[in-house]
Scaffold this motif. Structure first.
Motif, PDB file in Angstrom:
ATOM      1  N   LEU A  64      69.925  64.119   7.981  1.00  0.00           N
ATOM      2  CA  LEU A  64      70.215  63.654   6.620  1.00  0.00           C
ATOM      3  C   LEU A  64      69.142  64.145   5.640  1.00  0.00           C
ATOM      4  N   LYS A  65      67.892  64.001   6.058  1.00  0.00           N
ATOM      5  CA  LYS A  65      66.802  64.425   5.173  1.00  0.00           C
ATOM      6  C   LYS A  65      66.819  65.939   4.972  1.00  0.00           C
ATOM      7  N   LEU A  80      69.470  67.908   5.175  1.00  0.00           N
ATOM      8  CA  LEU A  80      70.609  68.229   4.305  1.00  0.00           C
ATOM      9  C   LEU A  80      70.262  67.959   2.848  1.00  0.00           C
ATOM     10  N   THR A  81      69.555  66.851   2.628  1.00  0.00           N
ATOM     11  CA  THR A  81      69.148  66.508   1.262  1.00  0.00           C
ATOM     12  C   THR A  81      68.247  67.597   0.685  1.00  0.00           C
ATOM     13  N   MET A  82      67.326  68.084   1.504  1.00  0.00           N
ATOM     14  CA  MET A  82      66.420  69.142   1.047  1.00  0.00           C
ATOM     15  C   MET A  82      67.187  70.431   0.742  1.00  0.00           C
ATOM     16  N   LEU A 134      70.326  70.664  -0.189  1.00  0.00           N
ATOM     17  CA  LEU A 134      71.086  70.476  -1.432  1.00  0.00           C
ATOM     18  C   LEU A 134      70.168  70.566  -2.649  1.00  0.00           C
ATOM     19  N   LEU A 135      68.980  69.977  -2.520  1.00  0.00           N
ATOM     20  CA  LEU A 135      68.026  70.049  -3.624  1.00  0.00           C
ATOM     21  C   LEU A 135      67.636  71.511  -3.893  1.00  0.00           C
ATOM     22  N   LEU A 174      69.424  74.204  -3.206  1.00  0.00           N
ATOM     23  CA  LEU A 174      70.566  74.910  -3.796  1.00  0.00           C
ATOM     24  C   LEU A 174      70.711  74.561  -5.278  1.00  0.00           C
ATOM     25  N   LEU A 175      70.443  73.300  -5.609  1.00  0.00           N
ATOM     26  CA  LEU A 175      70.525  72.899  -7.021  1.00  0.00           C
ATOM     27  C   LEU A 175      69.424  73.567  -7.850  1.00  0.00           C
ATOM     28  N   LEU A 176      68.226  73.607  -7.290  1.00  0.00           N
ATOM     29  CA  LEU A 176      67.123  74.260  -8.018  1.00  0.00           C
ATOM     30  C   LEU A 176      67.437  75.733  -8.255  1.00  0.00           C
ATOM     31  N   THR A 213      70.195  76.907  -9.037  1.00  0.00           N
ATOM     32  CA  THR A 213      71.173  77.104 -10.128  1.00  0.00           C
ATOM     33  C   THR A 213      70.482  77.167 -11.497  1.00  0.00           C
ATOM     34  N   PHE A 220      60.088  64.658   5.286  1.00  0.00           N
ATOM     35  CA  PHE A 220      61.106  65.571   4.769  1.00  0.00           C
ATOM     36  C   PHE A 220      60.570  66.984   4.988  1.00  0.00           C
TER      37      PHE A 220
END
Lengths: 502, 151
Positions: free
Chosen positions: A167-168, A170-172, A174-175, A177-179, A181, A432
């Motif tokens: 979970l942690k 995956l969160t990293m 996603l973060l 991938l967002l950064l 953008t 994390f």
């Protein structure tokens, strides 16, 4: 014959005074950061990355990759002499290496490490040389849908095998991938999250992020653990000579470690660390005297140390052939290549042969340099540990500041580096893993471009990701991983076993 | 400072939720495009929603998770973080205004005084010495253009 011809071309690139110098600087600095606890290959590469901008692409990549495999060598020294792993891949070496040192056999342990590392590293380069060209040919036929699926697979594999919870991780991801953008949209040029500032039109500086997440956060963590590291065991040159029985006992583990390391190098994530654990477990299982493991068995040093160096060649294959960094260290290499206008991927060999074959040739020479330099200089490297961290840390911070400023001449990047340093510290403190974040930042842009291109080609039909054999294989692997992960949750498997080690 | 890991996870989850909300808000204002030609807002929107979901799960797990699984409390060095962050921020602000020599000498002095046992005079000498050596190496050897003293 083509391979020999290209390899000779590669040697002609490396065997220039300047590139030999960069290779030497790379392997020496790599050994230093490998020796110093808290400064692994990632921090070492991040620190010197800005300084490579002045070099030509081949020189920059040769130097940075030298740091990577140099750190693998250096990490074993402190493991054996101090029971302190210089970097994560040397944790296993502490077990039997330090026991050997306590028994007065530090010399043979260091020699076997160096020889095993050389053999593992060199064989791995041969594998890289043989596998990369045909794989690159095959990859030329891959379209954007399959490429997107492949990158997604790489990130999912990372989330499954990372040492922090899925979970942690995956969160990293996603973060990250967002950064990625942030900045101008790669297809339409629309400014995203820039608030009208030109500073962010190219996105957040990757180097500032890497330096912050790995360099600054590492320093912050080490400030808490400033131990008085004083090597108690100092091997002399004479004591380095191993006995015949040591060499005989190491031959099998070195051979097996080479194969294990090479195979694990393809696995995204922390392959170099995992390969050492697997090698240790295999050697213990195959040994006629498993009870000696943990009490100074030379096989427990030779196998894992060979394995972690054997990953260095094979983990370059996904980077050079697919353009996908399998591990964070190769993500930094990818970044360096892209900054120099070199796009890793199937066309690298045809478009930039001097970089591809120059890198391969430099790895042969770098490994040889390490073998020749490491043994006589082991005393010098150990003495580095005498430099108190309270003096070393401010100097490293200074290098970070000058390095990041040299990239873009923007003081804002110094602030971004500091902010990511604090972020990295906090995240790492609470388990994390920040490496997936960095990998996701590197891959994010290309994933988005491939996703959107595939949808344009298919006129919005998402079925395109299931068309074609290559895409189906990647999607099948993603589904399989998801099912395995689900099964692992159902049966109560925890990653604690991996974290605890053998 | 000792921090309960579950509390740390809670704080991080809240920060991530805030970050996800920020990205979603930004994505909402971007052109969405169509299914066939996705606009620049689509990917951040999907990723923002996924980040919000994982952060929420993390928050709930930290809130109601098994206390015995949380592990030992985490040592948290507030002072080193504050010093390093403040010093680097000050460097970012002063670097081009005061030049690298002054800025980095002060930075090194502050760091040495904060972490080592060197006295004031020795810290000044060591700081200036290191910065001069670094300046020579980066500026003269590597050709890095560092900001000079503006006056």
């Amino acid at each position: 014959m083509d391979i020999i011809h290209y390899l000779l071309q590669g040697f002609s690139v490396v065997l220039t005074p300047s590139n030999l110098f960069y290779c030497l600087i790379g392997v020496l600095w790599g050994t230093v950061v490998g020796v110093l606890p808290g400064l692994g290959p990632l921090a070492g590469m991040s620190l010197l990355l800005p300084l490579t901008y002045k070099l030509d692409p081949a020189g920059a990549i040769i130097m940075l990759s030298g740091i990577f495999y140099g750190a693998m060598y250096g990490g074993s020294t402190t493991s054996i002499l101090l029971r302190i792993p210089g970097e994560a891949a040397s944790i296993v070496t502490c077990i039997d290496g330090y026991e050997m040192a306590k028994q007065g056999r530090a010399g043979p342990a260091l020699v076997v490490c160096a020889v095993g590392s050389f053999i593992g590293g060199t064989v791995s380069i041969v594998g890289l040389m043989l596998f990369a060209p045909p794989l690159a040919q095959a990859m030329l036929k891959v379209g954007p849908a399959a490429e997107f699926a492949l990158m997604l697979l790489a990130l999912i594999v990372m989330s499954v095998i990372s040492t922090s919870s899925t979970l942690k991780t995956l969160t990293m991801i996603l973060l990250g991938l967002l950064l990625a953008t942030i900045g101008l949209d790669p297809i339409t040029g629309f400014a995203r999250y820039t608030f009208g500032s030109l500073h962010f039109s190219d996105g957040i500086s990757f180097v500032a992020m890497a330096l912050g997440l790995f360099g600054i956060s590492e320093i912050l963590i080490n400030f808490e653990n400033i131990a008085n590291l004083k090597p108690t065991i100092k091997p002399t040159l004479k004591s380095l000579v191993p006995q015949w029985t040591d060499l005989k006992a190491s031959a099998g583990p070195i051979g097996r470690g080479t194969v294990i390391g090479f195979l694990f190098g393809f696995v995204p994530g922390i392959s170099h660390v995992i390969s050492t654990f697997v090698s240790y477990a295999v050697e213990k299982k195959l040994s006629r005297h498993p009870e000696q493991f943990g009490h100074g068995a030379i096989a427990g040093v030779a196998g894992p140390e060979t394995a972690n160096n054997a990953t260095t060649g094979s983990c370059m294959i996904p980077l050079l052939v697919l353009g996908i960094p399998a591990i964070p260290a190769t993500a930094i290499l990818l970044s360096a290549m892209m900054i120099h206008g070199v796009q890793p991927g199937p066309q690298l060999m045809s478009e930039h042969p001097q970089v591809f074959w120059g890198l391969i040739a430099s790895m042969y020479i770098g490994n040889l340099m390490l073998l020749v330099l490491n043994l006589p200089l082991v005393g010098v490297f150990v003495n580095l540990l005498r430099i108190p961290y309270v003096y070393l840390a401010p100097v490293v911070l200074l290098i970070c500041v000058v390095g990041i400023y040299s990239v873009s001449a923007r003081p804002l990047d110094i602030f971004i580096m500091a902010a990511f340093g604090v972020l990295g510290y906090v995240l790492r403190k609470f388990d994390f893993d920040v490496a997936p974040l960095l990998l996701a930042v590197v891959l994010g842009d290309r994933m988005e471009v491939n996703l959107r291109r595939a949808l344009v080609i298919s006129d919005g039909d998402y079925g395109i990701f299931l068309q074609g054999a290559i895409s189906q294989v990647f999607i099948g692997a993603i589904v399989l991983l998801a099912l395995l992960q689900g099964a692992a949750w159902l049966f109560g498997f925890r990653k604690k076993a991996l974290r605890q080690g053998p | 400072m000792q921090v309960d890991p579950r509390r740390g996870d809670l704080v991080i989850a809240v920060l991530l939720l805030a970050l996800a909300a920020f990205f979603l808000w930004g994505a909402w204002r971007m052109p969405a495009g169509t299914f066939a030609v996705p606009g620049p807002g689509v990917v951040p929107m999907i990723l923002g929603a996924l980040l919000a979901a994982t952060a929420l799960v993390l928050f709930i797990k930290a809130l109601i998770g098994d206390r015995s699984e949380a592990g030992v409390s985490v040592a948290f060095g507030v002072a080193p973080i504050a010093i390093v962050f403040a010093a680097l921020t000050a460097v970012a602000l002063a670097f081009e205004r005061a030049g690298f020599l002054v800025t980095l000498s002060v930075f090194m002095f502050v760091m040495l005084r904060a972490v080592s046992r060197l006295g004031t005079l020795r810290s000044v000498l060591v700081a200036v010495g290191i910065v001069l050596a670094a300046g020579w190496f980066f500026d003269s050897v590597l050709g890095v253009n560092l900001p000079r003293v503006p006056w």
